[in-house]
Structures are given as C-alpha cells and as structure tokens.
Motif scaffolding. Structure first.
Motif, mmCIF file in Angstrom:
data_model
loop_
_atom_site.group_PDB
_atom_site.id
_atom_site.type_symbol
_atom_site.label_atom_id
_atom_site.label_comp_id
_atom_site.label_asym_id
_atom_site.label_seq_id
_atom_site.Cartn_x
_atom_site.Cartn_y
_atom_site.Cartn_z
ATOM 1 N N ALA A 1 119.900 32.545 14.209
ATOM 2 C CA ALA A 1 119.135 33.778 13.955
ATOM 3 C C ALA A 1 118.624 33.825 12.518
ATOM 4 C CB ALA A 1 120.021 34.989 14.234
ATOM 5 N N LEU A 2 119.461 33.417 11.583
ATOM 6 C CA LEU A 2 119.048 33.446 10.171
ATOM 7 C C LEU A 2 117.960 32.420 9.893
ATOM 8 C CD1 LEU A 2 122.551 33.973 8.559
ATOM 9 C CD2 LEU A 2 120.560 35.405 8.126
ATOM 10 N N ARG B 1 115.850 31.240 12.065
ATOM 11 C CA ARG B 1 114.631 31.698 12.736
ATOM 12 C C ARG B 1 113.917 32.762 11.886
ATOM 13 N NH1 ARG B 1 112.800 35.388 16.410
ATOM 14 N NH2 ARG B 1 111.391 34.524 17.986
ATOM 15 N N ALA B 2 114.688 33.702 11.368
ATOM 16 C CA ALA B 2 114.094 34.765 10.546
ATOM 17 C C ALA B 2 113.461 34.177 9.282
ATOM 18 C CB ALA B 2 115.153 35.795 10.185
ATOM 19 N N LEU C 1 110.197 32.478 10.253
ATOM 20 C CA LEU C 1 109.123 33.445 10.506
ATOM 21 C C LEU C 1 108.611 34.035 9.186
ATOM 22 C CD1 LEU C 1 110.585 35.284 13.624
ATOM 23 C CD2 LEU C 1 108.552 33.833 13.567
ATOM 24 N N THR C 2 109.540 34.280 8.268
ATOM 25 C CA THR C 2 109.134 34.825 6.968
ATOM 26 C C THR C 2 108.296 33.798 6.211
ATOM 27 O OG1 THR C 2 111.207 36.042 6.920
ATOM 28 C CG2 THR C 2 110.004 35.928 4.861
ATOM 29 N N SER D 1 104.855 33.252 7.481
ATOM 30 C CA SER D 1 103.906 34.337 7.245
ATOM 31 C C SER D 1 103.134 34.097 5.939
ATOM 32 C CB SER D 1 104.625 35.693 7.220
ATOM 33 O OG SER D 1 105.405 35.826 6.062
ATOM 34 N N TYR D 2 103.656 33.196 5.109
ATOM 35 C CA TYR D 2 102.920 32.761 3.911
ATOM 36 C C TYR D 2 102.280 31.409 4.255
ATOM 37 C CZ TYR D 2 105.859 36.188 1.474
ATOM 38 O OH TYR D 2 106.508 37.330 1.079
ATOM 39 N N ARG E 1 117.081 42.068 -1.907
ATOM 40 C CA ARG E 1 116.520 42.845 -0.793
ATOM 41 C C ARG E 1 117.560 43.771 -0.165
ATOM 42 N NH1 ARG E 1 114.172 37.862 0.290
ATOM 43 N NH2 ARG E 1 115.805 37.372 1.780
ATOM 44 N N THR F 1 119.839 42.762 1.871
ATOM 45 C CA THR F 1 120.218 42.276 3.204
ATOM 46 C C THR F 1 121.589 41.599 3.201
ATOM 47 O OG1 THR F 1 118.875 40.341 2.740
ATOM 48 C CG2 THR F 1 117.922 41.964 4.191
ATOM 49 N N ARG G 1 115.321 48.887 1.743
ATOM 50 C CA ARG G 1 115.039 47.512 1.339
ATOM 51 C C ARG G 1 115.950 46.523 2.059
ATOM 52 N NH1 ARG G 1 118.200 45.629 -3.379
ATOM 53 N NH2 ARG G 1 119.867 47.118 -3.585
ATOM 54 N N SER G 2 116.904 47.018 2.866
ATOM 55 C CA SER G 2 117.753 46.087 3.589
ATOM 56 C C SER G 2 117.057 45.511 4.819
ATOM 57 C CB SER G 2 119.056 46.770 4.004
ATOM 58 O OG SER G 2 118.801 47.746 4.980
ATOM 59 N N ASN H 1 113.784 43.273 6.471
ATOM 60 C CA ASN H 1 112.835 42.240 6.069
ATOM 61 C C ASN H 1 111.431 42.741 6.371
ATOM 62 O OD1 ASN H 1 111.181 39.994 5.811
ATOM 63 N ND2 ASN H 1 112.816 38.593 6.422
ATOM 64 N N ARG I 1 108.602 41.405 5.954
ATOM 65 C CA ARG I 1 107.625 40.417 6.443
ATOM 66 C C ARG I 1 107.803 40.153 7.937
ATOM 67 N NH1 ARG I 1 103.493 38.973 2.966
ATOM 68 N NH2 ARG I 1 103.293 37.030 4.121
ATOM 69 N N LEU I 2 108.829 40.758 8.521
ATOM 70 C CA LEU I 2 109.080 40.566 9.957
ATOM 71 C C LEU I 2 108.772 41.862 10.709
ATOM 72 C CD1 LEU I 2 112.498 38.656 10.035
ATOM 73 C CD2 LEU I 2 110.198 37.701 10.055
ATOM 74 N N ARG J 1 116.264 41.240 16.171
ATOM 75 C CA ARG J 1 116.701 39.961 16.755
ATOM 76 C C ARG J 1 117.631 39.216 15.790
ATOM 77 N NH1 ARG J 1 111.885 37.286 19.571
ATOM 78 N NH2 ARG J 1 112.174 39.077 20.907
ATOM 79 N N LEU J 2 117.290 39.301 14.498
ATOM 80 C CA LEU J 2 118.139 38.663 13.495
ATOM 81 C C LEU J 2 119.558 39.240 13.559
ATOM 82 C CD1 LEU J 2 118.902 37.149 10.879
ATOM 83 C CD2 LEU J 2 117.741 38.932 9.594
ATOM 84 N N PHE J 3 119.636 40.561 13.621
ATOM 85 C CA PHE J 3 120.970 41.172 13.603
ATOM 86 C C PHE J 3 121.678 41.043 14.952
ATOM 87 C CE2 PHE J 3 119.667 42.404 9.532
ATOM 88 C CZ PHE J 3 120.841 42.527 8.826
ATOM 89 N N GLY K 1 121.616 38.337 16.541
ATOM 90 C CA GLY K 1 122.230 37.023 16.330
ATOM 91 C C GLY K 1 123.487 37.129 15.486
#
Lengths: 266, 366
Positions: A6-7, A9-10, A13-14, A17-18, A89, A91, B128-129, B131, B133-134, B141-143, B145
């Motif tokens: 999952a990480l 893949r994310a 995708l990020t 996008s660039y 961020r 996250t 800000r937590s 993403n 750009r998604l 979907r990320l979470f 996972g």
C-alpha cells in the motif's frame, strides 16, 4: 506485506503525478551513460592493467560502479528523506497509530524509491550491455547476492540517518559525506589498489569496497562466489553491524520522539 | 432556484461498517490511572550552551484518572492547552506517558501498544496528514493497506466509509482540491475504515460548517455509539457539543480532571439552564409568578438582533424544569414563538468548575 504494498503504491501514484520528473529521471540515464561510454573507451588502454583483477573492459567496470553507487545512494538516503517528508506532512504519526508494524512502515516508505532505483540500474546495465559492455550473464544470480549484501550494509546506514531525522530533524552533512567517501574510496571509477597507500586503509571501512570488487569479479570475470569469499564475509559482517546498530538507534530514536512528543513536529 | 448541497451522512453505510458486539460489555473500555506527561521546553542556543544537561519540563497531564465505559460517548472538555490532545495521543500510543498507566480495551498502552492500535483509532483535525496529491479513495486505500484489509474487503469498506461521510461523489477527486470540511470528513472516513471499537476524536468539528457539524455529531451519537456499540471519546472546547451529545464529560483544566460526571448533571450544576423565550408578551405576570415561586432564578427582558422581544431566564433545575416552565406559559396563554436553551461560554463554565474544584482541591463528581 499489505502495508508495504500500500505504501509503495501510494508513493508510486504520488511520484507519477509529477510526470516531468519521471521523464527526466529516465532520460537522465542517457546523460550518465553516454559520457561514461566515450570516456571509458578512451581510457581503456590506460586502465587495462590496473583493472585486470576485476574486469577486462573499463566501460563495463565503470558501468557496474555507477549502477551500484546509485543503488547504495538510494539505500542510504531513501528512508531518511521519506521519513522527513512523512513527518512534515504529518502522515508518519498517523501511520504509527495504525496496527501496521514498524518494519513494514519503514520498508514501505523506502520501497518505491528502492524499486525505482533498481529499475534505473537495470536499464543502465542493459543499455551498457547494448553498447558493448561484456557481462557474464550466468553469473548474474550470484552477483545479485553480493549486491543485496552491499545494499543491506548501506540500508543500515540509512537507518542510522533516519534515527538522526527522528531526533534532530536533520542528518546534517553525514549522509552526503559518507556517500562521497564511499564513491572516492570504494572503487566506483577506479580500483581501490590505485588509491595512494596513506589513504587506502580507509577504504576498508566502506562496504562498497568489498561489494564492488566481489561483484565485478563475479559478473565481469565470471569468477565463482568462492573466489570472492573474503569480500563476501566482510560484507556479511558490515551488513550485520550496520543493520543491528541502525535498528537499535532507530527504535531508540522513535522511543525518544514518542516521549518528547515530536513525532509530528517539523 | 438555488440548490445548496448539504452532505448527508449515510447511516446505512455506518451500520454496515459498525456491527454491534454480540454481547454488551460492562468492563471499562478505557481505564486511566494517575497518568502524567510532561514535555521538555524549548531552549535558546545560549541556554543550551550554559546548561547542556539540564532542561526544564512543562507538565501537561498531572495525574489523570478516569474510566470510559464500553459503548459510551465520552466528552473531554477543556480550553486550549488543557491537555486534551496529549491525553488522546497517549491513549493512541503516539506518546509515552511519564507515569501512571492506562488500559485500552484491556490492553496496557505501554506494554501492549500493538494490541491497542488494533482496537483504537484517533482522528485528529490535522488536514496535512492526508496526501494531497492522491484522490480521496487512494488515501483511504493506503490506510486500508496499513490496516491489513484484503483487496475486496478494502474496496467495500472504502465505498461505505466515503458514503458514510458524504464523500462518495468526491472520492476520485484529488484531496488537494477538497475544501477544509471535505478533508475533515475524509480523515474521519480513514478512521472508520477499520471499524475501531474505540474512536478518539480531537476537535473533529473544528473545520465543519454548522449543518455538516450537526450531521457529523448525529452520526457519531446515533450510528457509531448507539447502533454500532462503539466507544467514542470526543475532545472538544465546545461545551454545547460535549453536553448535548456525550453521556459523560470530563472537564480538563491545566492537566487535571476538574470535574467528571454525566453531561446533564454537570450542565445543570455548572452550566445554568439559561433559556431564551421569544414572546410578544415579555411583561406577562406569568414570568413574575414563576420567579417568585423559585422555578426561575433570574429574569431579563431584552430585544434580539432583529428587534423581537425576548425574555432570558435561568431555570432552576434540569430539562424537566424547563419543560415545566414551557407548560405553565402555555397554560397562562403566553404566546411563545421560540423557546431555546442558551449555551454558556466555555470560559465561564470552566471558570465556575475550576472555582469549585479549587475550593475542594479534588475532582468534582456529578
């Protein structure tokens, strides 16, 4: 494994996008390889004797050096830079609040960069082969073992740098200094035995020295793994020390960040 | 004609995500005992050089003790800096306490942090937590996972979670293009993915407009707590939100539990039952009669912003007393166009609780 996928893949995708960044990253390979090809061919007569314990062609010698160096650079910097971004961020803290294991989060954070770097290195070596670099293909699986050990050694350094990010929010010049020293002393562009003797002893402290020497002997000369046994033993030791030390420092740094409440501070 | 889009929280999807436990549990969902937490203060470079090994600390939690029952909606009310976020982050295992202990779902937050993270989720208002750009769906979907959900299960849960927070139409849009309220709802959807038995929310309605905030609170109360059987801890500085939707409330002040009790009792004791009556007959003798009889303790006549006559009164007692006041007004043929409870400013409420707390030096139990 789902967490890692999952990480990755994310991150893919990020990154995708660039689009311009991705295109430049691939086209940049040509900018690396073509000058190497012409310069290496020009220097072939001069370098032939000094590289003979590891390779016959200087172009193949430097192509392997450049590809491996890009991989160890990623191993060293991918996790600290991904961690730095994830903390900025916010996250990283959210990820730590999920049931995902710490190992999986770390692997996932650096996974995409590592895969992208592996792809670039593969393209670089394939293009080098097309340009005439002679690779002993049946020795490649043995070479992959040596490469994995070399990368693991530098991933341990990456963990140490990540611990610095968790505590100080910066690695300072340490990462760049270690990689630069690895490049000059590890034999990326010339064999280590041509380095002046007063500084050559330092080369023994960089896993790249053993990794490149063993890899070239196996993949370019077709030597069996046993022929590079001493270098491989050194690599195993380096990987064990750096990964153990890195994991210990990373866990300690994370514990510190949880105590200090700085997981989301940037 | 103007059509206003009001995101509707979908109860059906929440019910699919939250399946009530087969047997109701009576054990506390969260048990906190004497929890303390302090943080080092930031030093100037000069201080760092002069005193490299001594560092002052600011204590944020000063011996918090409380229980949150299973299936309860529990409010943590306090001003900024009271320790609400620190308490929630500690329960979510994102912070390590200095002292004391806490169990979440029977798991110690220090010894069994992994097990705690399996049953609890924290929702912070931190946009800000995500993403940016998604898309919303990709963020979830990320979470999914990270919560180790299988592909098919994740797809269903993501659809349900997006629907539940009213974002199904916006799932494919980049989060960067979301409004602040949409991001807030996506953060909640992210927490709902794993259907945690304990949901901890830190000022979740901070960025929501009043209509969405109301829908959101209703969903928490009715769908997640009442029907889903989950436990919710809601940290807020909105007294109305805490007292109207939570079963019990703890008032935090400077890292201590200043008061703890059922919402209605705390509100009645400290919040005043201050009501405003919109009536064209503000001088009707019925008001004076109730004042004399003690049903109303204060009475004030004033105009509202539109120039309408209103009577503002403090009713002695709980909601039943308010119902009695309304009944008597109707009996006396007083025209009442509106009868509303006035929310007390949090600062006033906290000041009253703190004054009572300081005089006794102990947590006030209501």
């Amino acid at each position: 494994m789902r967490e890692v996928r999952a990480l990755v893949r994310a991150a893919w995708l990020t990154a995708s996008s660039y689009r311009l960044g991705m295109v430049i990253s691939v086209l940049g390979l040509a900018a690396v390889l073509l000058p190497l090809y012409f310069i290496a061919n020009a220097l072939q007569p001069t370098m032939q004797s000094s590289i003979s314990p590891e390779a016959r062609q200087y172009f193949a010698f430097v192509a392997i050096g450049a590809a491996v160096f890009s991989l160890i650079s990623t191993c060293t910097t991918a996790l600290p830079s991904a961690l730095d971004g994830a903390i900025a961020r916010g996250t990283f803290e959210v990820m730590l609040g999920t049931p995902a294991r710490l190992k999986a989060i770390c692997a996932g954070l650096m996974g995409y960069q590592l895969l992208w770097s592996l792809l670039r290195a593969t393209i670089l070596l394939a293009a080098a082969a097309l340009l005439g670099a002679r690779i002993v293909w049946h020795s490649v699986p043995a070479g992959v073992v040596v490469l994995a050990l070399t990368m693991l050694s530098y991933a341990g350094v990456g963990l140490i740098l990540s611990a610095l990010i968790l505590v100080f929010r910066t690695t300072g010049p340490l990462g760049a200094a270690f990689l630069t020293a690895s490049m000059f002393l590890g034999g990326v562009y010339y064999p280590t035995h041509v380095i002046p003797s007063w500084i050559r002893e330092l080369a023994a402290f960089f896993p790249l020295t053993y990794g490149l020497r063993a890899l070239r002997q196996i993949v370019l000369l077709g030597a069996p793994l046993a022929a590079a046994a001493r270098d491989i033993e050194s690599l195993v030791l380096a990987a064990a020390i750096s990964v153990s030390l890195g994991a210990f420092l990373f866990v300690a740094a994370l514990r510190y960040a949880r105590r200090a409440g700085t997981l989301a501070s940037y | 004609m103007t059509v206003t889009y009001v995101p509707r929280v979908a109860s059906r999807e929440i019910r699919r995500i939250y399946v009530p436990p087969a047997e109701p549990q009576t054990a506390p969902s969260v048990r906190i005992r004497n929890l303390t937490k302090s943080f080092p203060t930031r030093r100037t470079p000069l201080e760092t050089i002069l005193h490299p090994f001594s560092r002052e600390r600011v204590t944020v939690l000063k011996g918090i003790s409380l229980d949150v029952r299973d299936g309860e909606m529990f409010g943590i009310l306090g001003l900024n800096g009271a320790g609400k976020t620190t308490l929630l982050k500690t329960l979510a295992t994102l912070l390590v306490p200095d002292g004391g202990n806490a169990d979440v779902g029977g798991h110690d937050i220090c010894e069994s942090a992994q097990a705690v993270r399996e049953v609890a989720a924290m929702v912070s208002a931190e946009e800000r937590s995500l993403n940016w750009r998604l898309s919303g769906t990709e963020n979830l979907r990320l979470f999914a996972g990270l919560h180790r959900l299988g592909r098919k299960e994740a797809a269903v849960r993501i659809d349900d979670a997006l629907m539940a927070v009213g974002l199904s139409d916006a799932g494919s849009k980049l989060v960067g293009a979301y409004s602040s309220g949409m991001r807030q709802r996506l953060i909640l959807a992210r927490a709902l993915l794993a259907a945690p038995r304990l949901l901890m929310l830190d000022e979740p309605t901070r960025s929501l407009d009043p209509v969405t905030a109301h829908e959101f609170r209703r969903m928490l109360r009715e769908d997640i707590v009442d029907r889903g059987g989950a436990t919710v801890i809601l940290a807020t500085h909105n007294a109305e939100e805490a007292f109207s939707y939570c079963d019990r409330v703890a008032v935090l002040h400077h890292g201590r539990v200043a008061a703890l009790g059922s919402s209605s009792e705390l509100a009645a004791r400290f919040g005043e039952n201050r009501y405003r009556v919109w009536t064209p007959m503000p001088y009707h003798p019925a008001f004076e009669t109730m004042l004399g009889g003690g049903l109303i303790s204060t009475l004030e006549r004033r105009e509202d912003a539109n120039g309408n006559d209103t009577v503002e009164c403090v009713i002695a007692g709980d909601e039943n007393a308010a119902a009695e006041v309304l009944r008597r007004l109707v009996e006396e043929h007083v025209s009442v166009s509106r009868f509303e409870r006035e929310s007390l400013p949090l600062s006033t409420l906290i000041a009253r609780i703190v004054a009572a707390h300081d005089s006794g030096r102990e947590t006030i139990h209501a």
